[in-house]
Design an enzyme around this catalytic site. Sequence first.
Site, PDB file in Angstrom:
ATOM      1  N   LYS A  71       0.821  -1.215   0.000  1.00  0.00           N
ATOM      2  CA  LYS A  71       0.000   0.000   0.000  1.00  0.00           C
ATOM      3  C   LYS A  71       0.856   1.268   0.000  1.00  0.00           C
ATOM      4  O   LYS A  71       0.625   2.180  -0.791  1.00  0.00           O
ATOM      5  CB  LYS A  71      -0.925  -0.042   1.228  1.00  0.00           C
ATOM      6  CG  LYS A  71      -1.916   1.086   1.295  1.00  0.00           C
ATOM      7  CD  LYS A  71      -3.053   0.855   2.250  1.00  0.00           C
ATOM      8  CE  LYS A  71      -2.830   0.481   3.636  1.00  0.00           C
ATOM      9  NZ  LYS A  71      -1.790   0.110   4.395  1.00  0.00           N
ATOM     10  N   THR A  73       3.989   1.471  -0.894  1.00  0.00           N
ATOM     11  CA  THR A  73       4.713   1.457  -2.170  1.00  0.00           C
ATOM     12  C   THR A  73       3.840   2.028  -3.283  1.00  0.00           C
ATOM     13  O   THR A  73       4.292   2.854  -4.096  1.00  0.00           O
ATOM     14  CB  THR A  73       5.136   0.006  -2.514  1.00  0.00           C
ATOM     15  OG1 THR A  73       5.927  -0.497  -1.435  1.00  0.00           O
ATOM     16  CG2 THR A  73       5.929  -0.061  -3.803  1.00  0.00           C
ATOM     17  N   ARG A  94       2.424   8.173   6.979  1.00  0.00           N
ATOM     18  CA  ARG A  94       2.714   8.031   8.406  1.00  0.00           C
ATOM     19  C   ARG A  94       4.208   7.760   8.625  1.00  0.00           C
ATOM     20  O   ARG A  94       4.881   7.268   7.737  1.00  0.00           O
ATOM     21  CB  ARG A  94       1.908   6.862   8.995  1.00  0.00           C
ATOM     22  CG  ARG A  94       0.415   7.101   9.040  1.00  0.00           C
ATOM     23  CD  ARG A  94      -0.317   5.876   9.540  1.00  0.00           C
ATOM     24  NE  ARG A  94      -0.129   4.746   8.640  1.00  0.00           N
ATOM     25  CZ  ARG A  94      -0.305   3.472   8.991  1.00  0.00           C
ATOM     26  NH1 ARG A  94      -0.649   3.171  10.223  1.00  0.00           N
ATOM     27  NH2 ARG A  94      -0.134   2.517   8.112  1.00  0.00           N
ATOM     28  N   LYS A 105       7.173  -6.850  11.047  1.00  0.00           N
ATOM     29  CA  LYS A 105       6.445  -6.230   9.941  1.00  0.00           C
ATOM     30  C   LYS A 105       7.366  -5.452   9.000  1.00  0.00           C
ATOM     31  O   LYS A 105       7.107  -5.320   7.819  1.00  0.00           O
ATOM     32  CB  LYS A 105       5.371  -5.296  10.518  1.00  0.00           C
ATOM     33  CG  LYS A 105       4.423  -4.724   9.480  1.00  0.00           C
ATOM     34  CD  LYS A 105       3.262  -4.019  10.179  1.00  0.00           C
ATOM     35  CE  LYS A 105       2.346  -3.361   9.169  1.00  0.00           C
ATOM     36  NZ  LYS A 105       2.897  -2.142   8.586  1.00  0.00           N
ATOM     37  N   ALA A 273      -3.439   1.386  12.988  1.00  0.00           N
ATOM     38  CA  ALA A 273      -4.821   1.394  12.497  1.00  0.00           C
ATOM     39  C   ALA A 273      -5.687   0.323  13.132  1.00  0.00           C
ATOM     40  O   ALA A 273      -6.904   0.399  13.051  1.00  0.00           O
ATOM     41  CB  ALA A 273      -4.840   1.237  10.980  1.00  0.00           C
ATOM     42  N   PHE A 301      -3.580  -0.558   7.144  1.00  0.00           N
ATOM     43  CA  PHE A 301      -4.228  -1.862   6.990  1.00  0.00           C
ATOM     44  C   PHE A 301      -5.313  -1.825   5.904  1.00  0.00           C
ATOM     45  O   PHE A 301      -5.243  -1.034   4.979  1.00  0.00           O
ATOM     46  CB  PHE A 301      -4.767  -2.371   8.326  1.00  0.00           C
ATOM     47  CG  PHE A 301      -3.682  -2.689   9.322  1.00  0.00           C
ATOM     48  CD1 PHE A 301      -2.604  -3.493   8.967  1.00  0.00           C
ATOM     49  CD2 PHE A 301      -3.702  -2.177  10.602  1.00  0.00           C
ATOM     50  CE1 PHE A 301      -1.591  -3.802   9.873  1.00  0.00           C
ATOM     51  CE2 PHE A 301      -2.681  -2.465  11.509  1.00  0.00           C
ATOM     52  CZ  PHE A 301      -1.642  -3.272  11.134  1.00  0.00           C
ATOM     53  N   PHE A 382       3.539  -8.398  -8.565  1.00  0.00           N
ATOM     54  CA  PHE A 382       4.769  -8.998  -8.044  1.00  0.00           C
ATOM     55  C   PHE A 382       5.420  -9.827  -9.162  1.00  0.00           C
ATOM     56  O   PHE A 382       4.732 -10.300 -10.070  1.00  0.00           O
ATOM     57  CB  PHE A 382       4.458  -9.905  -6.849  1.00  0.00           C
ATOM     58  CG  PHE A 382       4.328  -9.169  -5.538  1.00  0.00           C
ATOM     59  CD1 PHE A 382       5.270  -9.327  -4.533  1.00  0.00           C
ATOM     60  CD2 PHE A 382       3.263  -8.304  -5.310  1.00  0.00           C
ATOM     61  CE1 PHE A 382       5.157  -8.655  -3.323  1.00  0.00           C
ATOM     62  CE2 PHE A 382       3.138  -7.623  -4.109  1.00  0.00           C
ATOM     63  CZ  PHE A 382       4.095  -7.797  -3.114  1.00  0.00           C
ATOM     64  N   TRP A 410       6.673  -1.063  -7.877  1.00  0.00           N
ATOM     65  CA  TRP A 410       7.766  -1.677  -7.115  1.00  0.00           C
ATOM     66  C   TRP A 410       8.970  -1.890  -8.032  1.00  0.00           C
ATOM     67  O   TRP A 410      10.108  -1.619  -7.656  1.00  0.00           O
ATOM     68  CB  TRP A 410       7.296  -3.017  -6.523  1.00  0.00           C
ATOM     69  CG  TRP A 410       8.337  -3.701  -5.682  1.00  0.00           C
ATOM     70  CD1 TRP A 410       8.615  -3.489  -4.360  1.00  0.00           C
ATOM     71  CD2 TRP A 410       9.264  -4.703  -6.127  1.00  0.00           C
ATOM     72  NE1 TRP A 410       9.650  -4.300  -3.950  1.00  0.00           N
ATOM     73  CE2 TRP A 410      10.072  -5.052  -5.007  1.00  0.00           C
ATOM     74  CE3 TRP A 410       9.490  -5.350  -7.342  1.00  0.00           C
ATOM     75  CZ2 TRP A 410      11.080  -6.021  -5.082  1.00  0.00           C
ATOM     76  CZ3 TRP A 410      10.503  -6.303  -7.419  1.00  0.00           C
ATOM     77  CH2 TRP A 410      11.282  -6.626  -6.296  1.00  0.00           C
TER      78      TRP A 410
END
Length: 557
Positions: A71, A73, A94, A105, A273, A301, A382, A410
Site C-alpha cells: 500500500k 509502495t 505516516r 512487519k 490502524a 491496513f 509482483f 515496485w
Amino acid sequence: MYKSDIEIAQSVEMQPITEIAKVAGVPDEYLEQYGKYKAKVDLSLLNDETKKDGKLILVTAITPTPAGEGKTTTTIGLADGLKRIGKNVLVALREPSLGPVFGVKGGAAGGGWAQVVPMEDINLHFTGDFHAIGAANNLLAAMLDNHIYQGNALNIDPRRITWKRCVDMNDRQLRFVTDGLGGRVNGVPREDGYDITVASEIMAVLCLSKSISDLKERLSKIIVGYTYDEKPVTCGQLNAHGAMTALLKDALKPNLVQTLEGTPAFVHGGPFANIAHGCNSVTATRMAMKLSDYTVTEAGFGADLGAEKFLDIKCRFAGLTPSAVVIVATVRALKMHGGLAKTELGSENLEALEKGLPNLLRHVSNIKNVYKLPSVVAVNRFPTDTDAEIELVIKKCKELGVNVVLSTVWAEGGKGGEALAEEVVRLCEEEKGDFTFSYEDADSLEEKIEKVVKKVYGGDGINILPAAKKQLDKLTELGFGNCPVCIAKTQYSFSDDMTKLGAPTGFTVTVKNVKISAGAGFVVVLTGDIMTMPGLPKVPAAEKIDVDENGKISGLF
C-alpha cells in the site's frame, strides 16, 4: 538478483531538502532544516489564505495478509506517476514505529523503486517526533503518580488509573508491571503497564490537532483515571498540559522528505490502524493540500480499518473530502484469502485467486456504496504473478463494473504508476462523489458500532459484554455519546476472528471493552484480542540490522 530496499535507496542520489522545498512551494522562512535531507515546515504556512486546497486521494487496500499488499509502495509510486504526467503533487504518509521496524512487519517507507528517503532515518529516529510523544506521555504518568504520592488532593483511586506509560518498542515484558515498590519514599505501589508509543492517546491527539492551541486544549481533556467516587480526572486538573505541549510543539510540525524520484513527501505521525485511527497528521494532510493540486495519502491496513477511520474520524474532524480512493490488491494476498498457504503462493492458482476475490469486491463495494466515493483498484504486480492471474483479476473486476489498473511501481517506480495516475486524474475530474459517513454524530455509541459492523464489515450485528455495556452507559452519561467510534480489531479479517479470511458472513463482533480517548475525541471499542503492546517474534528483524565503521546501515529491509 534483486536489490534489497535499502540497497536501492542508497543507490539513488538525494536532492538537498532546500531543492525539494522549492518544488513543493515552501518558502525559505517556513523551512526548518534537520540536516541536509530532512526538514520541518512551520505551521504558519497553513494561514496563507491565497492558496486553494488541491484534490485529496486516499490509498487503502484489501484485508492484509502475510504476503503483503504494498500500500505504501503504491501510494509513493502513484505520487511519482502523477509527477511524471505533469501534475503538481505531494504525498503524505505516516512515520514508521521502531517496534515493527525491529520486529516482524518491517518499516513503512515503501519498497523497490517506490520509496521515500532517507529511508534509514525515516525508519529509525527521524526528527525525534516519537521520542517527544513518548516523553509527553511519560511526563503525564510521572505527574499523575507524583500527585497521588504528594497527598492526592484530587482523590484519585490508584486502582482506577487508566493512563499507561509508553515506549516505542515491541516489549511484551512491559504489558503488565507492578511499580512504586521499595518502601514509602519510592512511590505508591500499584499495578501499571506500558503501551507502544504509537498506541498512546498522545499520538492520536497530535495527529488530529490543527494548531498548538488545539493541541494544548486536547491534551487538557485527556482522562487519566477516576476518583474514589467515580468522577473522571483529566490531564488539565493535574496541570500537565502546558509542559506536555512544550515538549510537542516541534513534533506538531510536518516533516518534509522526498521520494526516490524527487517528489516532495510529508511523513508525519503514525497511529496504528488496528488500535488507533491509522492516519498521518491532519497538519501534514492540510499542508500538502495547500501546496499541491493533488495530495496522495494512505490509511493503515485494509479499508475496513484504516479507510473507515480516515473517513469516519479524520475527515469528520478535519472537514476533508477525498476526491478519489485507490484500493490496492495483490494476486498473492487474494490467493491467501482463497485458502492458499504463504508457501504455495509462487505457482499459478486461478481457482484460489477466484475464491479470494470477494474480499476485494467487498472493500470496493464499501467505498462505492457506503461512503459513495469514486474508486479504482490498483493491482500491485509482483514478479511471481502470471499473466493469466493478472488477467483474471482485471476480468472479474470489470464484469462487476469496477475500475481496475495494473501497477508496477515496485519494479519501475513512477513509470509503473503512470496508468494509475491517469485514472486517478480522470476520477477526480470527471466523477463526482457524494461523500457520506457510515454513521451520524447523533447516533448512540451502540448504533455507531453496529452500523460499522453491518455496513462495513458485513457482519450480522454486535455482542456487547456486560462490562462493556456498563462502560458505554457511563461514557454516554459523561457526555461522550456524540463522539465517533474507533474500533480496535484484528487487521486480518473483516470479522473479529483473524482466521475468517475472504469475505465472511453470518458473524457477530464481540465488544469486550470500551474506553474514552477524550483528548482525541473518540471512543475506543476493543474487540477480539487486541494488544496495545506487541512482542518481538522468535527471530526479530533487529538481528539482521548492522552498521559499518563509516556509518552505513545494512539489513534494514
